[in-house]
Structures are given as structure tokens and as C-alpha cells.
Write a protein that holds these residues in place. Structure first.
Motif, PDB file in Angstrom:
ATOM      1  N   LYS A  37       0.851  -1.197   0.000  1.00 28.98           N
ATOM      2  CA  LYS A  37       0.000   0.000   0.000  1.00 28.98           C
ATOM      3  C   LYS A  37       0.880   1.237   0.000  1.00 28.98           C
ATOM      4  O   LYS A  37       2.056   1.180   0.366  1.00 28.98           O
ATOM      5  CB  LYS A  37      -0.950   0.013   1.195  1.00 28.98           C
ATOM      6  CG  LYS A  37      -0.291  -0.083   2.555  1.00 28.98           C
ATOM      7  CD  LYS A  37      -1.350  -0.142   3.640  1.00 28.98           C
ATOM      8  CE  LYS A  37      -0.716  -0.430   4.983  1.00 28.98           C
ATOM      9  NZ  LYS A  37      -1.722  -0.484   6.039  1.00 28.98           N
ATOM     10  N   ASP A  38       0.315   2.369  -0.421  1.00 31.03           N
ATOM     11  CA  ASP A  38       1.060   3.617  -0.459  1.00 31.03           C
ATOM     12  C   ASP A  38       1.071   4.256   0.925  1.00 31.03           C
ATOM     13  O   ASP A  38       0.249   5.126   1.236  1.00 31.03           O
ATOM     14  CB  ASP A  38       0.457   4.586  -1.489  1.00 31.03           C
ATOM     15  CG  ASP A  38       0.752   4.162  -2.908  1.00 31.03           C
ATOM     16  OD1 ASP A  38       1.729   3.433  -3.105  1.00 31.03           O
ATOM     17  OD2 ASP A  38       0.016   4.582  -3.812  1.00 31.03           O
ATOM     18  N   LEU A  39       2.001   3.832   1.726  1.00 28.73           N
ATOM     19  CA  LEU A  39       2.096   4.297   3.101  1.00 28.73           C
ATOM     20  C   LEU A  39       3.126   5.418   3.236  1.00 28.73           C
ATOM     21  O   LEU A  39       2.992   6.296   4.079  1.00 28.73           O
ATOM     22  CB  LEU A  39       2.484   3.107   3.991  1.00 28.73           C
ATOM     23  CG  LEU A  39       2.453   3.287   5.480  1.00 28.73           C
ATOM     24  CD1 LEU A  39       1.032   3.576   5.935  1.00 28.73           C
ATOM     25  CD2 LEU A  39       2.953   2.041   6.169  1.00 28.73           C
ATOM     26  N   ILE A  40       4.136   5.406   2.382  1.00 29.32           N
ATOM     27  CA  ILE A  40       5.259   6.351   2.477  1.00 29.32           C
ATOM     28  C   ILE A  40       5.207   7.293   1.284  1.00 29.32           C
ATOM     29  O   ILE A  40       5.112   6.858   0.142  1.00 29.32           O
ATOM     30  CB  ILE A  40       6.603   5.589   2.508  1.00 29.32           C
ATOM     31  CG1 ILE A  40       6.626   4.617   3.681  1.00 29.32           C
ATOM     32  CG2 ILE A  40       7.757   6.564   2.587  1.00 29.32           C
ATOM     33  CD1 ILE A  40       7.761   3.631   3.603  1.00 29.32           C
ATOM     34  N   LYS A  41       5.292   8.574   1.548  1.00 29.96           N
ATOM     35  CA  LYS A  41       5.337   9.590   0.479  1.00 29.96           C
ATOM     36  C   LYS A  41       6.721  10.232   0.386  1.00 29.96           C
ATOM     37  O   LYS A  41       7.108  10.719  -0.655  1.00 29.96           O
ATOM     38  CB  LYS A  41       4.299  10.690   0.727  1.00 29.96           C
ATOM     39  CG  LYS A  41       2.884  10.203   0.858  1.00 29.96           C
ATOM     40  CD  LYS A  41       2.339   9.741  -0.459  1.00 29.96           C
ATOM     41  CE  LYS A  41       0.864   9.375  -0.274  1.00 29.96           C
ATOM     42  NZ  LYS A  41       0.414   8.367  -1.177  1.00 29.96           N
ATOM     43  N   LYS A  42       7.466  10.255   1.502  1.00 31.05           N
ATOM     44  CA  LYS A  42       8.718  10.989   1.566  1.00 31.05           C
ATOM     45  C   LYS A  42       9.673  10.287   2.524  1.00 31.05           C
ATOM     46  O   LYS A  42       9.235   9.660   3.495  1.00 31.05           O
ATOM     47  CB  LYS A  42       8.399  12.403   2.052  1.00 31.05           C
ATOM     48  CG  LYS A  42       9.543  13.339   2.194  1.00 31.05           C
ATOM     49  CD  LYS A  42       9.023  14.701   2.654  1.00 31.05           C
ATOM     50  CE  LYS A  42      10.118  15.510   3.281  1.00 31.05           C
ATOM     51  NZ  LYS A  42       9.629  16.751   3.841  1.00 31.05           N
ATOM     52  N   ILE A  43      10.981  10.406   2.268  1.00 28.67           N
ATOM     53  CA  ILE A  43      11.999   9.843   3.170  1.00 28.67           C
ATOM     54  C   ILE A  43      12.904  10.977   3.639  1.00 28.67           C
ATOM     55  O   ILE A  43      13.344  11.802   2.851  1.00 28.67           O
ATOM     56  CB  ILE A  43      12.856   8.775   2.467  1.00 28.67           C
ATOM     57  CG1 ILE A  43      12.039   7.545   2.160  1.00 28.67           C
ATOM     58  CG2 ILE A  43      14.035   8.385   3.338  1.00 28.67           C
ATOM     59  CD1 ILE A  43      12.832   6.430   1.535  1.00 28.67           C
ATOM     60  N   VAL A  44      13.168  10.980   4.941  1.00 30.30           N
ATOM     61  CA  VAL A  44      14.127  11.907   5.528  1.00 30.30           C
ATOM     62  C   VAL A  44      15.264  11.069   6.108  1.00 30.30           C
ATOM     63  O   VAL A  44      15.049  10.235   6.986  1.00 30.30           O
ATOM     64  CB  VAL A  44      13.480  12.773   6.634  1.00 30.30           C
ATOM     65  CG1 VAL A  44      14.518  13.638   7.314  1.00 30.30           C
ATOM     66  CG2 VAL A  44      12.361  13.608   6.061  1.00 30.30           C
ATOM     67  N   LEU A  45      16.476  11.293   5.564  1.00 29.82           N
ATOM     68  CA  LEU A  45      17.651  10.572   6.053  1.00 29.82           C
ATOM     69  C   LEU A  45      18.407  11.482   7.004  1.00 29.82           C
ATOM     70  O   LEU A  45      18.735  12.613   6.684  1.00 29.82           O
ATOM     71  CB  LEU A  45      18.549  10.172   4.876  1.00 29.82           C
ATOM     72  CG  LEU A  45      17.894   9.284   3.817  1.00 29.82           C
ATOM     73  CD1 LEU A  45      18.808   9.154   2.604  1.00 29.82           C
ATOM     74  CD2 LEU A  45      17.576   7.923   4.390  1.00 29.82           C
TER      75      LEU A  45
END
Length: 98
Positions: free
Chosen positions: A89-97
Motif C-alpha cells: 500500500k502507499d504508506l510512504i510519500k517521503k523519506i528523511v535521512l
């Protein structure tokens, strides 16, 4: 005491009803995201990963290597796509490292 439901359900439907009625889906999503990160990234990245958390459709990943953080920043969109496919499912829209 809760009313007993005598209709016959399969175990998957029963567990899904339990998760929804007790509002456990966000907690399960957090666990599933950590598992998906571990499975997809492999041992090399996991050795430098200190924490993985999801809040408001944003995945926060704490890394202990600045070189690895820079390398992963080039493929953020691909990582989001792979993680969402793994989760189903589309749970993540963006990643912050970090």
C-alpha cells in the motif's frame, strides 16, 4: 462485556476486524515498515541504520554513516517505490535521512 458474533469468519477477516476495532493499524504499519526496510536494504545498509520510524507518511531513517546517507539520498524516490511495493500500500510519500 462485548457481544459475541456467531457468524463464521476466516482467521484473516477476524484478525483484520480486531485490528480495525482496536485501532492498531498505525502500530502495525510501523513494525511492517521496519521489517520492509531490513528486508530490502540488506546487511550493508542495516549495519549503519540506527532507527527507522514513520510519522504522517514520512519515513525517518537514522544512519550512522554520512557517506551512506549521501549515497541513499540520490535514490529516495526508488526507495519509496520499493518500500510501498513491499508493504502492499502507499504508506510512504517521503523519506528523511538523518
Amino acid at each position: 462485556m462485548a457481544k459475541r458474533n456467531n457468524s463464521i469468519l476466516n482467521i484473516q477477516d477476524a484478525l483484520q476486524d480486531f485490528v480495525e476495532s482496536n485501532k492498531l493499524e498505525k502500530g502495525l504499519d510501523k513494525v511492517n515498515v521496519r521489517d520492509a526496510w531490513t528486508n530490502l536494504m540488506g546487511n550493508g545498509v542495516n549495519n549503519y541504520t540506527t532507527s527507522v520510524d514513520i510519522k504522517n507518511e514520512t519515513l525517518y531513517v537514522q544512519l550512522s554513516s554520512s557517506a551512506l546517507r549521501e549515497e541513499l539520498s540520490y535514490g529516495k524516490d526508488k526507495i519509496v517505490k520499493m518500500l510501498n511495493e513491499e508493504l502492499g500500500k502507499d504508506l510512504i510519500k517521503k523519506i528523511v535521512l538523518r
